[in-house]
Structure formats: structure tokens, C-alpha cells
Design a protein around this motif. Structure first.
Motif, short mmCIF file in Angstrom:
data_model
loop_
_atom_site.label_atom_id
_atom_site.label_comp_id
_atom_site.label_asym_id
_atom_site.label_seq_id
_atom_site.Cartn_x
_atom_site.Cartn_y
_atom_site.Cartn_z
N MET A 1 -11.37 3.21 -32.36
CA MET A 1 -11.21 1.96 -32.95
C MET A 1 -11.28 1.98 -34.34
O MET A 1 -11.85 2.61 -35.07
N LYS A 2 -10.43 1.07 -35.00
CA LYS A 2 -10.29 0.89 -36.43
C LYS A 2 -11.23 -0.08 -36.68
O LYS A 2 -11.36 -1.37 -36.20
N ILE A 3 -12.22 0.19 -37.76
CA ILE A 3 -13.27 -0.87 -38.24
C ILE A 3 -12.94 -1.17 -39.76
O ILE A 3 -12.86 -0.19 -40.50
N GLY A 4 -12.63 -2.32 -40.08
CA GLY A 4 -12.35 -2.56 -41.40
C GLY A 4 -13.70 -3.17 -42.18
O GLY A 4 -14.60 -3.87 -41.73
N TYR A 5 -13.52 -2.94 -43.48
CA TYR A 5 -14.69 -3.28 -44.62
C TYR A 5 -13.97 -3.99 -45.68
O TYR A 5 -12.87 -3.24 -46.29
N ALA A 6 -14.41 -5.19 -46.06
CA ALA A 6 -13.86 -6.01 -47.13
C ALA A 6 -14.95 -6.40 -48.01
O ALA A 6 -16.02 -6.91 -47.53
N ARG A 7 -14.66 -6.35 -49.26
CA ARG A 7 -15.67 -6.76 -50.52
C ARG A 7 -15.29 -7.48 -51.56
O ARG A 7 -14.07 -6.84 -52.03
N VAL A 8 -15.76 -8.44 -52.17
CA VAL A 8 -15.37 -8.91 -53.61
C VAL A 8 -16.77 -8.83 -54.12
O VAL A 8 -17.76 -9.28 -53.45
N SER A 9 -16.60 -9.10 -55.35
CA SER A 9 -17.95 -8.98 -56.27
C SER A 9 -18.68 -10.29 -56.47
O SER A 9 -20.01 -10.21 -56.64
N THR A 10 -17.94 -11.34 -56.76
CA THR A 10 -18.31 -12.64 -57.05
C THR A 10 -17.97 -13.68 -56.11
O THR A 10 -16.92 -13.58 -55.27
N THR A 11 -18.77 -14.83 -55.99
CA THR A 11 -18.56 -15.78 -55.12
C THR A 11 -16.93 -16.55 -55.50
O THR A 11 -16.45 -17.19 -54.81
N GLY A 12 -16.60 -16.23 -56.82
CA GLY A 12 -15.39 -17.03 -57.12
C GLY A 12 -14.34 -16.11 -56.49
O GLY A 12 -13.26 -16.66 -56.84
N GLN A 13 -14.31 -14.87 -56.24
CA GLN A 13 -13.33 -14.09 -55.77
C GLN A 13 -13.04 -14.50 -54.09
O GLN A 13 -14.01 -14.76 -53.58
N ASP A 14 -11.80 -13.81 -53.93
CA ASP A 14 -11.45 -14.37 -52.34
C ASP A 14 -11.13 -12.88 -51.68
O ASP A 14 -10.26 -12.17 -52.45
N TYR A 15 -11.43 -12.54 -50.48
CA TYR A 15 -11.05 -11.35 -49.81
C TYR A 15 -9.93 -11.45 -48.75
O TYR A 15 -9.88 -10.97 -48.04
N THR A 20 -6.37 -9.69 -44.31
CA THR A 20 -4.80 -9.80 -43.82
C THR A 20 -4.50 -8.30 -43.80
O THR A 20 -4.01 -8.00 -42.46
N LYS A 21 -4.62 -7.57 -44.84
CA LYS A 21 -4.29 -6.13 -44.56
C LYS A 21 -4.82 -5.35 -43.61
O LYS A 21 -4.27 -4.55 -42.91
N LEU A 22 -6.34 -5.42 -43.44
CA LEU A 22 -7.15 -4.93 -42.56
C LEU A 22 -6.47 -5.28 -41.14
O LEU A 22 -6.29 -4.52 -40.13
N LYS A 23 -6.19 -6.60 -40.84
CA LYS A 23 -5.92 -7.05 -39.47
C LYS A 23 -4.54 -6.45 -39.17
O LYS A 23 -4.06 -6.13 -37.90
N ALA A 24 -3.64 -6.37 -40.19
CA ALA A 24 -2.33 -5.67 -40.02
C ALA A 24 -2.38 -4.19 -39.49
O ALA A 24 -1.67 -4.14 -39.00
N GLU A 25 -3.55 -3.71 -39.96
CA GLU A 25 -3.53 -2.26 -39.86
C GLU A 25 -4.28 -1.98 -38.33
O GLU A 25 -4.38 -1.00 -37.84
N GLY A 26 -4.41 -3.14 -37.67
CA GLY A 26 -5.08 -3.16 -36.24
C GLY A 26 -6.46 -2.91 -36.14
O GLY A 26 -7.11 -2.54 -35.26
N CYS A 27 -7.30 -3.34 -37.51
CA CYS A 27 -8.55 -3.16 -37.22
C CYS A 27 -9.34 -4.39 -36.18
O CYS A 27 -8.99 -5.22 -36.35
N GLU A 28 -10.08 -3.88 -35.27
CA GLU A 28 -10.51 -4.60 -33.99
C GLU A 28 -11.79 -5.41 -34.75
O GLU A 28 -11.95 -6.41 -34.12
N GLU A 29 -12.65 -4.65 -35.72
CA GLU A 29 -13.83 -5.44 -36.04
C GLU A 29 -13.84 -5.26 -37.51
O GLU A 29 -13.66 -4.03 -38.27
N ILE A 30 -14.09 -6.29 -38.25
CA ILE A 30 -14.06 -6.45 -39.74
C ILE A 30 -15.32 -6.91 -40.22
O ILE A 30 -15.92 -7.95 -39.74
#
Length: 193
Positions: A1-15, A20-30
Motif C-alpha cells: 500500500m502507498k501511504i502519502g504524507y503532505a506538509r506545509v509550514s504555515t497556515t497561510g500555505q496550502d498543500y 493531488t500528486k499523492l492521490k495521482a500516485e495511488g496513495c490509499e491513505e494520506i
């Protein structure tokens, strides 16, 4: 299974781009979070992703700096993954996939370059700060009181007519600041009178 992890540093940023890239890669859990990347320990979602990963899984991120800001953290995370039989893949660095020998090599090289680049930035920032200080630039918050106001405050304290709280109110500062500016070492003590 592919597990995705996304992070941004501040609340003003958007991940969203990362998701989108993690879902396109086939990550089942993010797992995603808005948190500084300085330390892996204080990132709840990263810790949850690492705990969730099982043998045969692959942890997927979009960029190397989304996972760690130092080689020490990066190595600790990847060693943890490897000890569990979990692979590691970085989408925006083509070929960085620790499930392959070439990917492991890429991981080591790019991780070292990223740390080197970060060290250069920190060194340049420190040099710039030192040069600015040499030119008289002051860093930090601007003082609330002028030197004349501090002298008047000290005279008020010496006179002993007003309480420290009243003096603070008069100058628009906290009572503890009055003690500090007056040179008193005991901010908890206020004479009765």
C-alpha cells in the motif's frame, strides 16, 4: 500500500498540490499537516503515518523537504521505515525510491545536497545579520518607551508615590516591565505605602 504524507509550514500555505500528486500516485491513505519541519517528533501526522506503515508499504512524499529539514531527521525516518520493511519514495525527485538500489543512491546524494544548500542559506543569513548589526540596525521589537520616558519612569519609581501597577498603566507597559526598567530584581515584590 502507498501511504502519502503532505506538509506545509504555515497556515497561510496550502498543500492541495501535494495532495493531488499523492492521490495521482495511488496513495490509499494520506496524512497531512500544517507544521514546522524542524523536528520530526513534534509532527503528529508524520508520527501517525510512520506508525500506520506496515511491511511492504511505501511512504510517498512530493518533495524531500516536506519530510525532514536535516540529514539527521531524514536518516532517522528512513532507517525507521527500512527496519519495518517500508519503502520511501519522493515524487518530485525522479528516481528517488528506496525500494530500488538506484533510488537509495539518489536518496543519499540529494539528501546531502539539500543539507548543504540549507547550511549555505543559514551561513549567508548569519553574515547578513552581522553586517546589519555592524551598520547599527537593531533587530527585535521596537522599544515602547524613549530614553526620556524611561528616566521619568525611574523618577516615578524613586518618588514612591504611585504603585508599580499605576506607573505601568501611566506608561502603557506591564508592571513587570516597570520593575525591569527600574532595575528591581524582584518583580513580585511591591512596597506597601
Amino acid at each position: 500500500m502507498k501511504i502519502g504524507y503532505a506538509r506545509v509550514s504555515t497556515t497561510g500555505q496550502d498543500y492541495e498540490t501535494q495532495l493531488t500528486k499523492l492521490k495521482a500516485e495511488g496513495c490509499e491513505e494520506i496524512f497531512s499537516e500544517k507544521q514546522s519541519g524542524k523536528s520530526a517528533e513534534n509532527r503528529e501526522q508524520l508520527q501517525a503515518a510512520l506508525k500506520y506503515a506496515r511491511k511492504g508499504d511505501v511512504l510517498v512524499i512530493t518533495k524531500l523537504d516536506r519530510l525532514a529539514r536535516s540529514m539527521g531527521d531524514l536518516w532517522a525516518i528512513v532507517r525507521n521505515l527500512e527496519s519495518k520493511g517500508v519503502g520511501f519514495k519522493v515524487l518530485d525527485q525522479a528516481g528517488m525510491d528506496t525500494t530500488t538500489p538506484t533510488g537509495k543512491l539518489m536518496f543519499n546524494i540529494l539528501g546531502s545536497i539539500a543539507e548543504f544548500e540549507r547550511d549555505l542559506i543559514n551561513a549567508r543569513t548569519a553574515e547578513g545579520r552581522q553586517a546589519a548589526k555592524a551598520k547599527g540596525v537593531k533587530f527585535g521589537r521596537k522599544e515602547k518607551l524613549t530614553s526620556e520616558q524611561v528616566e521619568a519612569l525611574q523618577a516615578d519609581v524613586k518618588a514612591g508615590i504611585l504603585s508599580m501597577q499605576a506607573i505601568g498603566d501611566k506608561y502603557g507597559i506591564a508592571r513587570n516591565s516597570v520593575y525591569r526598567l527600574a532595575g528591581s530584581k524582584d518583580a513580585a515584590y511591591e512596597p506597601i505605602g
